[in-house]
Structure formats: structure tokens, C-alpha cells
Design a protein around this motif. Structure first.
Motif, PDB file in Angstrom:
ATOM      1  N   HIS A 120       2.410   1.832  -3.413  1.00  0.00           N
ATOM      2  CA  HIS A 120       1.425   2.373  -4.352  1.00  0.00           C
ATOM      3  C   HIS A 120       1.205   3.868  -4.106  1.00  0.00           C
ATOM      4  O   HIS A 120       1.110   4.647  -5.060  1.00  0.00           O
ATOM      5  CB  HIS A 120       0.105   1.613  -4.230  1.00  0.00           C
ATOM      6  N   GLU A 121       1.143   4.277  -2.843  1.00  0.00           N
ATOM      7  CA  GLU A 121       0.958   5.685  -2.506  1.00  0.00           C
ATOM      8  C   GLU A 121       2.148   6.525  -2.972  1.00  0.00           C
ATOM      9  O   GLU A 121       1.966   7.630  -3.486  1.00  0.00           O
ATOM     10  CB  GLU A 121       0.759   5.850  -1.006  1.00  0.00           C
ATOM     11  N   VAL A 122       3.350   6.017  -2.800  1.00  0.00           N
ATOM     12  CA  VAL A 122       4.537   6.741  -3.229  1.00  0.00           C
ATOM     13  C   VAL A 122       4.536   6.880  -4.747  1.00  0.00           C
ATOM     14  O   VAL A 122       4.831   7.949  -5.284  1.00  0.00           O
ATOM     15  CB  VAL A 122       5.826   6.036  -2.740  1.00  0.00           C
ATOM     16  N   LYS A 123       4.181   5.816  -5.436  1.00  0.00           N
ATOM     17  CA  LYS A 123       4.139   5.859  -6.897  1.00  0.00           C
ATOM     18  C   LYS A 123       3.130   6.901  -7.365  1.00  0.00           C
ATOM     19  O   LYS A 123       3.408   7.679  -8.283  1.00  0.00           O
ATOM     20  CB  LYS A 123       3.775   4.479  -7.444  1.00  0.00           C
ATOM     21  N   MET A 124       1.963   6.935  -6.739  1.00  0.00           N
ATOM     22  CA  MET A 124       0.945   7.906  -7.126  1.00  0.00           C
ATOM     23  C   MET A 124       1.398   9.330  -6.837  1.00  0.00           C
ATOM     24  O   MET A 124       1.099  10.250  -7.598  1.00  0.00           O
ATOM     25  CB  MET A 124      -0.379   7.605  -6.418  1.00  0.00           C
ATOM     26  N   SER A 125       2.142   9.530  -5.763  1.00  0.00           N
ATOM     27  CA  SER A 125       2.619  10.884  -5.454  1.00  0.00           C
ATOM     28  C   SER A 125       3.633  11.342  -6.497  1.00  0.00           C
ATOM     29  O   SER A 125       3.645  12.514  -6.876  1.00  0.00           O
ATOM     30  CB  SER A 125       3.200  10.937  -4.056  1.00  0.00           C
TER      31      SER A 125
ATOM     32  N   LYS B 159       1.758  12.501  -9.515  1.00  0.00           N
ATOM     33  CA  LYS B 159       1.214  13.845  -9.302  1.00  0.00           C
ATOM     34  C   LYS B 159       2.297  14.916  -9.453  1.00  0.00           C
ATOM     35  O   LYS B 159       2.051  15.979 -10.036  1.00  0.00           O
ATOM     36  CB  LYS B 159       0.570  13.935  -7.917  1.00  0.00           C
TER      37      LYS B 159
ATOM     38  N   GLU C 195       0.832  -1.204   0.000  1.00  0.00           N
ATOM     39  CA  GLU C 195       0.000   0.000   0.000  1.00  0.00           C
ATOM     40  C   GLU C 195       0.870   1.258   0.000  1.00  0.00           C
ATOM     41  O   GLU C 195       0.589   2.208  -0.727  1.00  0.00           O
ATOM     42  CB  GLU C 195      -0.932   0.004   1.207  1.00  0.00           C
ATOM     43  N   PHE C 196       1.921   1.252   0.783  1.00  0.00           N
ATOM     44  CA  PHE C 196       2.820   2.407   0.847  1.00  0.00           C
ATOM     45  C   PHE C 196       3.508   2.620  -0.501  1.00  0.00           C
ATOM     46  O   PHE C 196       3.647   3.749  -0.966  1.00  0.00           O
ATOM     47  CB  PHE C 196       3.850   2.218   1.959  1.00  0.00           C
TER      48      PHE C 196
END
Length: 85
Positions: free
Chosen positions: A60-65, A68, A57-58
Motif C-alpha cells: 500500500h505504501e509503495v502504491k501511494m508513493s 505521489k 502494508e508495504f
């Protein structure tokens, strides 16, 4: 309830069972060492599984950031190009 919460609950249940078995082994000499090791191994598996899911999950969040941030830089680049014209 999500998967991570279930894994954490299973971790705590197996940890409590392991502590009970160890105490029982010390004072009552009843359960075998194999049963204690199996419960401790299950406890470890549940915790590693939960940590693995948290890491996914972390990640995936880093990749999405980063996606952005890339979009923001592209927007700035476009604005600068329009300003130059």
C-alpha cells in the motif's frame, strides 16, 4: 496494540511453548509428537500471518508513493505547458 504486535507476541509465546515441549520430550518423554507438531505449526502460521500483513502494508505504501510521483510529474507537465504559452 495493533494486529501485527499481537501476532508477534503469539508467535513468541508458541515458540517458547514449542521449545519447552521439545526439551520435555527429549528428557521426560512426556508430550506426544503430534502436540509438538501442532504447536510448531501454530508458530509458523502466526509468523506467516504477521509477514503477510507487513507485506500488505508495504504494498500500500509503495502504491501511494507511485501516486505521489505521478502527481508530481503532472504538476511539472502543467508548469511546462504554461511556460510554453
Amino acid at each position: 496494540m495493533n494486529k501485527r504486535q499481537i501476532l508477534n507476541i503469539l508467535f513468541w509465546i508458541t515458540l517458547i511453548i514449542a521449545v519447552i515441549l521439545v526439551i520435555w520430550r527429549i528428557f521426560g518423554n512426556s508430550p506426544t509428537e503430534l502436540s509438538i507438531v501442532i504447536v510448531l505449526f501454530l508458530t509458523l502460521i502466526f509468523k506467516v500471518w504477521a509477514i503477510s500483513d507487513e507485506t500488505k502494508e508495504f504494498k500500500h505504501e509503495v502504491k501511494m508513493s507511485f501516486v505521489k510521483v505521478k502527481k508530481d510529474f503532472d504538476d511539472l507537465k502543467n508548469k511546462l505547458e504554461k511556460r510554453k504559452k
